[in-house]
Enzyme design. Structure first.
Site, mmCIF file in Angstrom:
data_model
loop_
_atom_site.group_PDB
_atom_site.id
_atom_site.type_symbol
_atom_site.label_atom_id
_atom_site.label_comp_id
_atom_site.label_asym_id
_atom_site.label_seq_id
_atom_site.Cartn_x
_atom_site.Cartn_y
_atom_site.Cartn_z
ATOM 1 N N ILE A 237 0.818 -1.214 0.000
ATOM 2 C CA ILE A 237 0.000 0.000 0.000
ATOM 3 C C ILE A 237 0.848 1.259 0.000
ATOM 4 O O ILE A 237 0.319 2.360 0.041
ATOM 5 C CB ILE A 237 -0.944 0.013 1.213
ATOM 6 C CG1 ILE A 237 -0.173 -0.290 2.482
ATOM 7 C CG2 ILE A 237 -2.075 -0.971 1.033
ATOM 8 C CD1 ILE A 237 -1.015 -0.277 3.739
ATOM 9 N N THR A 242 13.003 4.421 1.430
ATOM 10 C CA THR A 242 13.526 3.526 2.458
ATOM 11 C C THR A 242 12.997 2.111 2.315
ATOM 12 O O THR A 242 13.549 1.188 2.909
ATOM 13 C CB THR A 242 13.166 4.043 3.865
ATOM 14 O OG1 THR A 242 11.748 4.142 3.977
ATOM 15 C CG2 THR A 242 13.785 5.410 4.110
ATOM 16 N N GLY A 243 11.942 1.910 1.575
ATOM 17 C CA GLY A 243 11.390 0.579 1.422
ATOM 18 C C GLY A 243 9.920 0.628 1.072
ATOM 19 O O GLY A 243 9.425 1.624 0.553
ATOM 20 N N VAL A 244 9.220 -0.467 1.363
ATOM 21 C CA VAL A 244 7.803 -0.561 1.035
ATOM 22 C C VAL A 244 6.993 -0.723 2.309
ATOM 23 O O VAL A 244 7.514 -1.122 3.350
ATOM 24 C CB VAL A 244 7.525 -1.752 0.085
ATOM 25 C CG1 VAL A 244 8.264 -1.575 -1.219
ATOM 26 C CG2 VAL A 244 7.907 -3.075 0.751
ATOM 27 N N ASP A 350 8.602 17.098 13.463
ATOM 28 C CA ASP A 350 7.933 17.018 12.160
ATOM 29 C C ASP A 350 6.415 16.977 12.345
ATOM 30 O O ASP A 350 5.725 16.177 11.724
ATOM 31 C CB ASP A 350 8.415 15.787 11.385
ATOM 32 C CG ASP A 350 8.131 15.899 9.887
ATOM 33 O OD1 ASP A 350 7.871 17.032 9.422
ATOM 34 O OD2 ASP A 350 8.176 14.872 9.185
#
Length: 522
Positions: A237, A242-244, A350
């Site tokens: 999704i 950095t990745g999935v 953040d």
């Protein structure tokens, strides 16, 4: 000879026929409202990348002033079209028979742009760069020849800082192993605008630890079990640098979870993986996204977390109009999480609507802890430039020492988001917006915004450049405005309204601005 020329003149040219069976299958156009091309083939669209208007601003790190203990690099905000997350099913308030109920994006489940937008910065600005790995290895924004940090007023040499904590924790010791502190901060000297050739010639820093050393250090903060035997029905999704991110069904608990999968060998700064894992592992709070476990699976770090099916606050502020009781209900929960973190001397750095996720029952939770900073008696303030430009506090942009009250400024900007749909100066490019935040008066609600006196007063206690006059989270929670707060279930109608827009084909509106790049400065 003459005969030869005469023969040539008599040769008739072959006639080219007009095209036959011609089909015009591509009808490209330009949508002036959204600023995007329409009707392009998928291959062409892939080359152009997603339009800027789809992407929320994306954090980036300014390499010119990095506190040695800070581990915050370019973070890809994973975000995507709302219609892609919901498994093509409605948002029920009860579980269905299917093991995969309808879900929305959650817990950094935001798809980032495949092609990062370029920050448009004047090439006349000076570039300040400490000794860092070559830009070719660090990616956007460092390999962008137009990138340069924000010019400073009365710049002073950065203070040397050493890491110290009141009560050392195991994960903090591990971070010291992976990213040992330097005794002094590199002196920052102005340089002429860097060209791509000059940038490639920068000296290369040697790696502090090998892949095996990093992997061994990471074992101290992860579980030793293999999660794959307990997870099934994976559905990707989200995807970022950095990745999935995948949604999966956890067999033992019979629930949907979010799984971040990050390849250790493909990280630009591997030590950043410690940050979010350690914060989520150590601090549990009703308004902080729940952490289940982390694992080393082959060459990947897997982080299993709570799945927030309600999506992000960004979807709500851009697609619906919130009432003041709803704003108070959400804000009270966010301040509760901030008060919890600040009491433990943790700065989030953040805070924005993208970092606020919701459950279907209206519960609000804080996420995205990759840029957190830890304070202590030895290090009571930080100096690193970290944050998303439009939400970053003035003292952070000015590179002055700051503490947990920097989060309160960002929270105030988020109040403006909830009223007006976007932060101040969002039409400006990121660096221009930062200059205005630093140099101009504090932002307030626009004259057209119909807000109560209590809400306006609350904002004035958040966005104030005199840090000593800025209220901490615990004091803000006692402000009269929060008398309007209701039960978290009062947020549920907003989620239903958002779902209705998606089902009817009306995706939540996006900000159509050229400055749709999020800039985080460390």
């Amino acid at each position: 000879m003459n005969r030869t020329f005469s023969l040539r003149r008599k040769v008739k040219k072959s006639e080219i026929s007009t095209p036959s069976n011609f089909e015009h299958r591509i009808h490209a156009g330009f949508d002036a409202r959204s600023g995007t091309y329409t009707g392009l083939p998928k291959q062409w669209q892939a080359l152009l990348g997603p339009p800027r208007s789809i992407s929320r601003p994306k954090p980036m790190v300014d390499p010119s002033c990095i506190t040695p203990v800070d581990v915050a690099e370019l973070k890809t905000v994973i975000r995507g079209p709302s219609s892609s997350f919901r498994y093509n099913s409605p948002l029920p308030f009860g579980m269905t028979n299917s093991p995969m109920p309808s879900v929305a994006r959650s817990n950094s489940l935001r798809i980032s742009a495949t092609a990062s937008p370029v920050v448009n910065v004047s090439s006349a600005r000076h570039s300040f760069r400490p000794t860092l790995p070559p830009v070719s290895q660090r990616g956007y924004p460092f390999n962008d020849p137009s990138y340069a940090p924000l010019p400073l007023r009365n710049q002073k040499p950065p203070m040397s800082t050493t890491f110290g904590v009141e009560k050392p924790h195991q994960y903090q010791q591990i971070i010291t192993i992976v990213a040992p502190s330097r005794t002094t901060t590199p002196q920052l000297q102005p340089k002429s605008p860097s060209t791509p050739q000059a940038m490639r010639q920068q000296p290369k820093c040697t790696e502090g630890v090998s892949d095996e050393e990093f992997r061994n250090a990471l074992k101290f903060v992860v579980d030793g079990t293999d999660p794959r035997s307990d997870l099934t029905d994976y559905k990707q999704i989200g995807e970022g640098s950095t990745g999935v991110v995948e949604a999966a069904y956890k067999i033992s608990t019979k629930q949907i979870v979010a799984v971040k999968r990050m390849n250790l060998r493909k990280q630009q700064r591997r030590e950043l993986l410690f940050n979010e894992v350690s914060i989520l592992r150590q601090y549990q709070h009703p308004n902080i996204v729940r952490f289940f476990s982390s694992h080393l699976v082959d060459d990947e770090l897997w982080v299993v977390m709570e799945f927030m099916e309600g999506g992000s606050l960004t979807d709500i502020v851009t697609a619906t109009r919130m009432t003041e009781p709803q704003i108070a209900t959400i804000s009270r929960q966010v301040l509760g999480a901030l008060d919890f973190l600040h009491a433990r001397k943790v700065i989030h750095r953040d805070i924005k609507s993208d970092s606020i996720l919701l459950k279907r029952d209206g519960t609000v939770k804080l996420t995205d802890f990759g840029f957190c900073g830890q304070l202590s008696e030895e290090v009571p303030r930080r100096r690193s430039l970290v944050g998303t430009p439009y939400w970053t506090a003035a003292e952070v942009i000015a590179r002055e020492p700051y503490d947990t009250r920097a989060d309160i400024w960002s929270f105030g900007i988020m109040l403006i988001e909830m009223v007006e749909g976007e932060p101040p100066f969002f039409n400006d490019q990121p660096f221009q917006a930062m200059k205005r935040i630093r140099d101009e008066h504090e932002a307030r609600f626009s004259r057209h915004a119909k807000v109560s006196v209590e809400l306006s007063e609350l904002l004035s206690h958040c966005i104030v450049k005199d840090v000593n006059k800025r209220w901490p989270a615990k004091d803000l929670l006692r402000h009269p405005f929060f008398a309007k707060a209701q039960h978290s279930s009062s947020i549920a109608p907003l989620l239903l309204q958002l779902q209705g827009n998606t089902i009817n084909g009306n995706n939540p509106p996006t900000h159509h601005h050229s400055s749709q790049i999020t800039t985080v400065i460390q």
